[in-house]
Design an enzyme around this catalytic site. Sequence first.
Site, PDB file in Angstrom:
ATOM      1  N   ASN A 125       0.800  -1.223   0.000  1.00  0.00           N
ATOM      2  CA  ASN A 125       0.000   0.000   0.000  1.00  0.00           C
ATOM      3  C   ASN A 125       0.833   1.273   0.000  1.00  0.00           C
ATOM      4  O   ASN A 125       0.298   2.359  -0.186  1.00  0.00           O
ATOM      5  CB  ASN A 125      -1.008  -0.024   1.155  1.00  0.00           C
ATOM      6  CG  ASN A 125      -2.132  -1.006   0.850  1.00  0.00           C
ATOM      7  OD1 ASN A 125      -2.295  -1.441  -0.300  1.00  0.00           O
ATOM      8  ND2 ASN A 125      -2.897  -1.382   1.863  1.00  0.00           N
ATOM      9  N   ARG A 144      -9.233  -1.177  -7.365  1.00  0.00           N
ATOM     10  CA  ARG A 144      -9.815   0.072  -6.881  1.00  0.00           C
ATOM     11  C   ARG A 144      -8.777   1.177  -6.732  1.00  0.00           C
ATOM     12  O   ARG A 144      -9.075   2.363  -6.906  1.00  0.00           O
ATOM     13  CB  ARG A 144     -10.517  -0.188  -5.541  1.00  0.00           C
ATOM     14  CG  ARG A 144     -11.130   1.060  -4.959  1.00  0.00           C
ATOM     15  CD  ARG A 144     -11.831   0.833  -3.647  1.00  0.00           C
ATOM     16  NE  ARG A 144     -11.855   2.046  -2.852  1.00  0.00           N
ATOM     17  CZ  ARG A 144     -12.818   2.952  -2.909  1.00  0.00           C
ATOM     18  NH1 ARG A 144     -13.846   2.789  -3.688  1.00  0.00           N
ATOM     19  NH2 ARG A 144     -12.757   4.046  -2.160  1.00  0.00           N
ATOM     20  N   ARG A 193     -18.233   0.665  -4.051  1.00  0.00           N
ATOM     21  CA  ARG A 193     -17.542   1.441  -3.006  1.00  0.00           C
ATOM     22  C   ARG A 193     -17.467   2.900  -3.453  1.00  0.00           C
ATOM     23  O   ARG A 193     -17.027   3.199  -4.557  1.00  0.00           O
ATOM     24  CB  ARG A 193     -16.142   0.880  -2.779  1.00  0.00           C
ATOM     25  CG  ARG A 193     -16.082  -0.003  -1.531  1.00  0.00           C
ATOM     26  CD  ARG A 193     -14.819  -0.783  -1.491  1.00  0.00           C
ATOM     27  NE  ARG A 193     -13.758  -0.152  -0.745  1.00  0.00           N
ATOM     28  CZ  ARG A 193     -12.500  -0.575  -0.774  1.00  0.00           C
ATOM     29  NH1 ARG A 193     -12.168  -1.611  -1.504  1.00  0.00           N
ATOM     30  NH2 ARG A 193     -11.576   0.027  -0.060  1.00  0.00           N
TER      31      ARG A 193
END
Length: 420
Positions: free
Chosen positions: A23, A93, A124
Amino acid sequence: MSKFIINGQRPLKGEITVSGSKNAALKIFPVALLTHEPIKVFNVPEIEDIFRAQEMLIALGHEVKKTGKGAFELKFKNQKSADLPAGLVNKFRASVMFVGPMLVKFGEVRFPHPGGCVIGAAMRPIDMFVDNFEKMGAKVELSNNYYRLTAKKLKGADIFFHDITVTGTESLMMTACLADSETLLKNCAMEPEIVSLAEYLNSVGAKIEGAGTSTIKIKGVKKLRGGEYKIIPDRIEAGTFAMMAAASNAKIDIKNCEPKHLEALWFLFDKIGVNYKLSKDSISISPSKKLLAYDAKTHEYPGFATDLQPPYTVLMTQAYGSSLIHETIHDRRLLFTDSLTQMGANIVMADPHRVVVNGPTKLYARKLVSPDLRAGVALIIAALISRGKTEIDNIYQIDRGYERLDERLRNIGADIKRIS
Ligand code: EPU
């Protein structure tokens, strides 16, 4: 589809090294759009999500050259199109991270609403991206689920995030670097990956203050340079390995990590009786006398990470007593506990956000499907401590975030095979 076959209850022992943070690494690819100078990046995990981010950057006109293990050079060639390819946006995403940099650098970006996701709501939301780019002066058009954002020049704005969002904070932070005047971001996420990104951006000419706190101030600059960026160790991988060792009562040393990023986990380990030792960059787990149940509630950093909830839930199946696991971040992240129940765990779902785990229970091998990345790795831990041979299908989901996991687990004694 590839699958893992795992023969459980093999004694685990040895050393395992943590990769660069997924991330953190994912965000350098959109940042590369902000400069025409080359960026050298190191300690990048070679995983599926990173390959998708590289494909996106290439589709947008950059060259991505591999210069060594986990090392890449990102270089601008020419801007090809204002479209984020729908095939990639639907698959991952984090593609939404490319929107702000495209807008501030090239004045236009078009993309479909990012695809459904098994851990969150079917659609989302991306309101905290789109609404805030509008606040910075972008014109937003939405038709047939397709967005078109345009802006001659983005300007600084005063932005309050109604919910704490990691990629939202990072996106607005990187975009504001090249906007006119000053941007103030309030109610920001405070993850170590955000601090690391801000440090990199400041090293190439940005003016960011306050990353790692809830208020971040960014003074717009005219230009960002290229530079070098070493990705921080993956705290989620480190925490996952620590729980894998604790659940399987193993003696494992976890190397090349930053234990200070996992304070909420050490708090829980103290409560449940895990036998562990920390140094500056390693974690040693030894067999524990007896694990005790303890409740856990996920929270934004520095609280207990939602990405560590699935392995903790597996760990609680081996602890004495009842623990309430409360997932507050992602709507559907407890649904995987159904697979643990099939394996023999005693888990009662109170509502989609809360389960009670009663332990300890013996687990038995089953045929399973990995629903998402973090649940997938939790099922691997469950399989490692189970009796019999477990099959885990759809391991693309695990390969998205863990590099050569099967090979690394075999090195510490696991009996795990990949079948293509
Ligand atoms: N949300 C909105 N509107 C938005 C954006 C988010 O309502 O515009 C909501 C989400 O639906 C969610 C909450 O805000 O309920 C928090 O989501 P957040 O935006 O923080 O999540 P994210 O930034 O999309 C990152 C990590 C996730 C991690 C979360 C929480 C990346 C690429 N992803 O996601 O990592 O779970 O923060 O820490 O950084 C993973 O690695 O497995 C993973 C899912």
